[in-house]
Structure formats: structure tokens, C-alpha cells
Write an enzyme that holds these catalytic residues in place. Structure first.
Site, PDB file in Angstrom:
ATOM      1  N   ASP A  78      20.670 -18.796  18.637  1.00  0.00           N
ATOM      2  CA  ASP A  78      21.152 -17.753  19.685  1.00  0.00           C
ATOM      3  C   ASP A  78      22.511 -16.826  19.277  1.00  0.00           C
ATOM      4  OD1 ASP A  78      21.790 -17.852  22.770  1.00  0.00           O
ATOM      5  OD2 ASP A  78      23.779 -17.747  22.046  1.00  0.00           O
ATOM      6  N   TYR A  83      28.976 -10.993  19.428  1.00  0.00           N
ATOM      7  CA  TYR A  83      29.307 -12.261  18.488  1.00  0.00           C
ATOM      8  C   TYR A  83      29.609 -11.460  16.891  1.00  0.00           C
ATOM      9  CZ  TYR A  83      27.551 -15.367  21.923  1.00  0.00           C
ATOM     10  OH  TYR A  83      27.305 -16.271  22.950  1.00  0.00           O
ATOM     11  N   LYS A 108      21.717 -10.943  23.399  1.00  0.00           N
ATOM     12  CA  LYS A 108      22.524 -10.792  24.632  1.00  0.00           C
ATOM     13  C   LYS A 108      22.954  -9.244  24.945  1.00  0.00           C
ATOM     14  CE  LYS A 108      23.925 -15.668  24.954  1.00  0.00           C
ATOM     15  NZ  LYS A 108      24.392 -15.550  23.367  1.00  0.00           N
ATOM     16  N   HIS A 141      24.471 -10.751  29.376  1.00  0.00           N
ATOM     17  CA  HIS A 141      25.450 -11.833  28.832  1.00  0.00           C
ATOM     18  C   HIS A 141      26.300 -12.296  30.112  1.00  0.00           C
ATOM     19  CE1 HIS A 141      27.513 -12.968  24.872  1.00  0.00           C
ATOM     20  NE2 HIS A 141      27.841 -13.885  25.915  1.00  0.00           N
TER      21      HIS A 141
END
Ligand SMILES: NC(=O)c1ccc[n+]([C@@H]2O[C@H](COP(=O)([O-])OP(=O)(O)OC[C@H]3O[C@@H](n4cnc5c(N)ncnc54)[C@H](OP(=O)(O)O)[C@@H]3O)[C@@H](O)[C@H]2O)c1
Length: 303
Positions: A78, A83, A108, A141
């Protein structure tokens, strides 16, 4: 059939029966022993997804953690644009030597990329960073503003073009899910939301089951907040099976039919978190854990 296979099969059968009784589409397929020890579930569009994965938030450039997770047996990874871990995930996949088609990669679309054109661009940037030409799962997201419906349209087109195998939401509210279920051409296959022993999201879980959408838990270990790793109830249950609080938590998600994606920088924790398929929580254990619910987010800074 050995004890381990029996435990896996019976847990899957129970979960399937639960879903089928609610008339929903996902089916919990028998594990394919040749793939790895993590069982897979079939989503409402026929795509298969591992029932436990590896989270990469805060891992950023930590290629070795990703490569090691894959070598240990994680197949679901994931990530997300926000990120800053997509390049490391791409590199980790290369280093692992495992074929792309054996992996299940989620990314996402961040809230600054809402809208039709932005979503197409955001998707392309993500797959370029990952070094892949498709995603297994792409999620919006945080649909907390902007033209998320335009993003969904773009994702539907990418889905039809075979560039995304399944599409879904993260952190959506009931109205947004109702809208998609009633109006979208491609229904969401997965909804990823904060879920752990202290925030169990029972209402969302029932709703998603009813609509054939798989629930995926972010922060499945609550990042250790509210003392999860030292909680007495989890520890007492773990003592019966010689398992840690983390393992009891992850097994609890699994038996609820929820996909968890724990993150860890430590190899020992990554191994521990995979080692949840050789025991089964009893009904009384599940009931005791359900009493830990505080029914409130442990991440108020993100809401
Ligand atoms: N959609 C969203 O909005 C959203 C939001 C947050 C997260 N996510 C996704 O969900 C994934 C998981 O959530 P998360 O990273 O927030 O939190 P988490 O997986 O609940 O917790 C991670 C923390 O738990 C520790 N840990 C892991 N395994 C352990 C074990 N066996 N024993 C003791 N400590 C352990 C890790 O420390 P060590 O590294 O020291 O092991 C780390 O500090 C993320 O990585 C991300 O992919 C999505």
C-alpha cells in the site's frame, strides 16, 4: 488437511458465509499455497486481492523494507502519492525479484489532484514513479473537497482501459459512498478507513458488507496509540495462543473479513505481522475485543 490449512479454510468459510448471507459479491477464495501464506479474497469485480498487506506511510526511500517485506511473503503493498514512497516501492519490487503480476499494488490520488484531468495526470505520475504500467487498486485518498466525482470518472476510464484493476475510496463518508453506489458506472471495490481495536467502525463495516465492498483498515495497529501494544485484554488473549498484541489485532481484522496493511521498519515485526494464520480467535475473544471500542478516531489531527 493439516491444522494450519484447516484454520485458514474454516476462517474463510465463515467469512464467505457471512458475506453470502448478506447477498454481497466478494468471495473468500481458498488460499493458493504456491503463492504465499496470505489468503486472497475475490473483490466484487472478480479481481483477487491479498487479505493482509504492507503499509508504506513514512517509509519514504526505505527500499530495503519493501524488498524484504515482499521476500517474506507480503504481496499487497500500500502506497500513495503523498507518502513519497512510490519510487521506493517500485525499486523494492525490482529488487525482490518477484514478478509484477504476482503482486498487488495500491496507490492513492491525493486531494490536491481532484478533478478529471488532474486525476489522469496524478495516476500517470504514480505509475511512472512505481515503474509499472498498471495499478491493482487505485483509491481516492481523501475526498474532502474538490471535484472528486470528476476524479472518479477518470478512474473509471482508466479501469476500462485496463490501467487499474480495481478502484475504490478512502476516508469517504456515507453520503459519498451512497452517491457512488447509486450513480457510478464502476462501483467501488474497496474502502480504506481508519480501523483498529479502539475504533472498530462497526456501522461502516456493516454498510460495506451489505454493498459488497471490502473494508480495508488503515492504522490497523492504531500506530500503537492508546497503548495498543500493552493493552491487557489483547495481552490476555495473546497469552492463550502465544501471540503478541499486534498479532491478536491483525487476526481480529482478518476474522472480521477486513484487510489490514500494517507498516513496520523492523524485519522482526514484519515477520510477526505475517504470522497470524496458524491460530483462530474464539467467539469469546472476538467479543472481548469488541468491548475495547472507544468509537472515536485516534487520529483527530487527520479528520
Ligand atoms: N488512507 C489513509 O488515509 C491512510 C492513513 C494512514 C495510513 N494508511 C496506510 O495504512 C498503513 C498502516 O497504517 P500506519 O502506518 O499508520 O500504522 P500501523 O500499521 O497501525 O502502525 C505502524 C506502527 O506500529 C509499529 N509496529 C508494527 N508492527 C509491530 C509489531 N508487531 N509490534 C510492535 N510494533 C509494531 C511500527 O513500528 P516499527 O516500524 O518500529 O515496527 C509503527 O510505528 C500505512 O503505512 C499506510 O500505507 C492510509
Amino acid at each position: 488437511m493439516n491444522r494450519r490449512q484447516f484454520l485458514q479454510t474454516s476462517a474463510e468459510f465463515a467469512a464467505s458465509a457471512m458475506l453470502l448471507s448478506l447477498g454481497s459479491v466478494p468471495s473468500f477464495a481458498a488460499p493458493d499455497a504456491q503463492e504465499n501464506s496470505v489468503p486472497w479474497v475475490t473483490l466484487n469485480n472478480g479481481v483477487r486481492m491479498p487479505r493482509l498487506g504492507f503499509g508504506t506511510m513514512t517509509l519514504k526511500g526505505d527500499v530495503s523494507s519493501v524488498a524484504d517485506a515482499i521476500s517474506l511473503g507480503y504481496r499487497l503493498i500500500d502506497t500513495a502519492m503523498i507518502y513519497n514512497s512510490e519510487e521506493a516501492v517500485g525499486e523494492g519490487i525490482k529488487q525482490s525479484g518477484i514478478k509484477r503480476e504476482e503482486l498487488f499494488i495500491t496507490s492513492k490520488l491525493w486531494k490536491t489532484d481532484m478533478g478529471y484531468e488532474q486525476a489522469r495526470q496524478g495516476f500517470q505520475t504514480s505509475i511512472d514513479k512505481l515503474g509499472t504500467d498498471y495499478l491493482d487498486l487505485y483509491l481516492i485518498h481523501r475526498p474532502s473537497g474538490g471535484d472528486w466525482k470528476g476524479s472518479w470518472k477518470a478512474m473509471e476510464e482508466l479501469y476500462h482501459a485496463g490501467k487499474i484493476k480495481a478502484i475504490g475510496m478512502s476516508n469517504a463518508d456515507f453520503d459519498q459512498m451512497d452517491y457512488l453506489i447509486a450513480n457510478s458506472e464502476v462501483k467501488p471495490a474497496v474502502h480504506q478507513i481508519e480501523t483498529h481495536a479502539f475504533f472498530q467502525e462497526g456501522k461502516a463495516h456493516d454498510y460495506l458488507k451489505q454493498h459488497g465492498i471490502i473494508m480495508e483498515a488503515w492504522a490497523p495497529l492504531a500506530e500503537g496509540r492508546h497503548g495498543l501494544f500493552t493493552n491487557d485484554t489483547l495481552a490476555a488473549i495473546g497469552k492463550k495462543y502465544n501471540k503478541s498484541n499486534a498479532q491478536v489485532s491483525l487476526r481480529w481484522h482478518y476474522q472480521r473479513g477486513i484487510i489490514a496493511i500494517p507498516r513496520s521498519k523492523r524485519r522482526a515485526h514484519r515477520m510477526e505481522n505475517l504470522n497470524i494464520f496458524d491460530f483462530e480467535l474464539e467467539d469469546s475473544d472476538m467479543a472481548a475485543i469488541s468491548k475495547l471500542d472507544l468509537n472515536t478516531s485516534q487520529f483527530p489531527e487527520w479528520s
